[in-house]
Design an enzyme around this catalytic site. Structure first.
Site, PDB file in Angstrom:
ATOM      1  N   ASN A 148     -43.108   4.801  54.196  1.00 53.92           N
ATOM      2  CA  ASN A 148     -42.737   3.390  54.209  1.00 53.92           C
ATOM      3  C   ASN A 148     -43.921   2.450  54.022  1.00 53.92           C
ATOM      4  O   ASN A 148     -43.749   1.307  53.621  1.00 53.92           O
ATOM      5  CB  ASN A 148     -41.997   3.039  55.509  1.00 53.92           C
ATOM      6  CG  ASN A 148     -42.767   3.449  56.728  1.00 53.92           C
ATOM      7  OD1 ASN A 148     -43.105   4.620  56.892  1.00 53.92           O
ATOM      8  ND2 ASN A 148     -43.068   2.508  57.593  1.00 53.92           N
ATOM      9  N   CYS A 321     -42.351  -2.311  61.689  1.00 55.92           N
ATOM     10  CA  CYS A 321     -42.171  -1.874  63.079  1.00 55.92           C
ATOM     11  C   CYS A 321     -43.453  -1.926  63.891  1.00 55.92           C
ATOM     12  O   CYS A 321     -43.422  -1.837  65.107  1.00 55.92           O
ATOM     13  CB  CYS A 321     -41.635  -0.453  63.109  1.00 55.92           C
ATOM     14  SG  CYS A 321     -40.038  -0.362  62.370  1.00 55.92           S
TER      15      CYS A 321
END
Ligand SMILES: Cc1ncc(COP(=O)(O)O)c(C=O)c1O
Length: 383
Positions: A148, A321
């Site tokens: 990611n 995140c």
């Protein structure tokens, strides 16, 4: 201008349209015996079949969850609790997502055996350490498919084959690659796989775990017999229908969109690398079609993100995140960057709304922002 599609994507209006009926009219509980319940159940099973077909799995092997984070927790803890401390040995790549790494770190604290698998400077899994650990009775290996942050794509077919030759199960987190690259779980040899809807123009708050029927897990959420007894709780029908619609659209549009995005991505990379002391973090060919991960000497990625934002360009310095943490990204450290280099990283992740004009504008603004920030950065003057 939105260039943060690795964090999340806009919901496709066609997905939203498909979902509305299940909020407004067909709002039954899929476990109810009445006609509302039957409609909901039909929508649930049709959605399951569509998504399972797209990855060449059986519908009974797909469990809906509330997120990819939950799906990763389910496979890792579910396997650990099922196998028990004496037998369980999980190996994970050091560039897996926080929801994998923090789950296994928690398991480690509970006394489960965990091994961490190193990667090379592009983020590709090192094969020798994998082979070594596989010979030590590893029961489950987890390696993220498309990373990611940097976008590197692993050769999961080879990794799965090595796992099977050594009697281990293979799990992959395919959140970033599912719907962008073709994934056939049978052909590749995937035993379990995590996906979600919100990275592919579907709604947030719905994910799924594909799990081969030979891989036994202990459920984490107890209650009714939903999801084949593996995840209790009334199914979120509108979101599941939206997930299936997003998959249907990806099936039709993924190939053409991928070609277009690769062209835009490469244009942006070429322009960015013309800026002095700028480097690409990712493998030059084994990478996602929409990810541009760069680093700029003498700069903080966050400063670039803020300045780009002021110019109307939404980018990110890494994983959404971990933006609240000041620590340099674990992915960038794992590929061998020094903390200061890791802090100078910028991720631009493209999506279907981005046009060629937007990419040209971004390239120009990026050059300007970097020049301006370098002019005032104390790091420039220290080096
Ligand atoms: C590779 C990867 N795995 C897992 C997740 C977590 O997904 P969710 O937001 O559905 O929990 C993300 C989202 O950032 C991701 O990029």
């Amino acid at each position: 201008m939105y260039l943060d599609n690795a964090a999340t994507t806009p919901t496709d209006p066609r997905v939203l349209e498909a979902m509305l009926q299940y909020f407004a009219d067909s709002y039954g509980n899929a476990s109810s015996m009445n006609s509302f319940g039957k409609d909901a159940k039909e929508a649930l099973e049709e959605s399951r079949r569509k998504i399972a077909d797209f990855m060449n799995a059986d519908p009974e092997e797909l469990i809906f969850t509330g997120s990819a984070t939950e799906a990763n927790n389910l496979i890792l803890k579910g396997h650990a609790f099922g196998a028990g401390k004496r037998h369980c040995h999980i190996a994970v790549s050091t560039i897996d997502h926080d929801c994998v790494l923090n789950t296994v770190k928690w398991l480690e604290k509970q006394g489960f055996r965990i091994s961490y698998l190193p990667v090379d400077s592009y983020g590709l899994l090192r094969i020798d350490p994998l082979q070594k650990v596989l010979e030590e009775d590893v029961t489950l290996v987890s390696v993220v498919h498309g990373n990611n942050e940097i976008g590197t794509v692993q050769n999961i077919k080879k990794i799965a084959k090595m796992c099977h030759e050594n009697g281990s199960f293979f799990h992959t987190d395919a959140v970033q690659s599912f719907g962008k690259l073709p994934i056939d779980v049978e052909l590749i040899g995937i035993d379990s796989m995590t996906i979600n809807a919100h990275k592919m123009y579907g709604p947030k708050g719905v994910g799924a775990l594909y799990i081969d029927r030979t891989l036994k897990i202990t459920p984490l959420i107890h209650g009714g017999s939903h999801e084949f007894g593996k995840r209790a709780g009334t199914e979120n029908i509108p979101s599941i229908v939206g997930f299936a619609k997003a998959v249907e659209l990806r099936e039709r549009e993924m190939d053409a969109e991928g070609v277009r995005l690769c062209r835009l991505r490469d244009r942006l990379i070429r322009a960015a690398l013309e800026i002095e002391d700028t480097y690409l973090n990712v493998h030059p060919t084994k990478r996602l079609p929409n990810n541009v991960s760069l680093r700029f000497s003498h700069l903080e990625g966050e400063a670039i993100v803020l300045d780009l934002d002021a110019e109307g360009i939404a980018a990110s310095s890494g994983s959404a995140c971990s933006t609240k943490s000041n620590d340099p990204s674990h992915v960038l450290l794992a590929i061998g960057l020094r903390p200061q280099e890791a802090r100078g990283s910028l991720r631009l992740s493209l999506g279907k709304k981005n046009s060629a004009e937007e990419i040209e504008f971004t390239a120009q603004q990026l050059a300007k922002v970097v020049e301006r920030l370098r002019g005032i950065s104390p790091l420039t003057h220290l080096s």
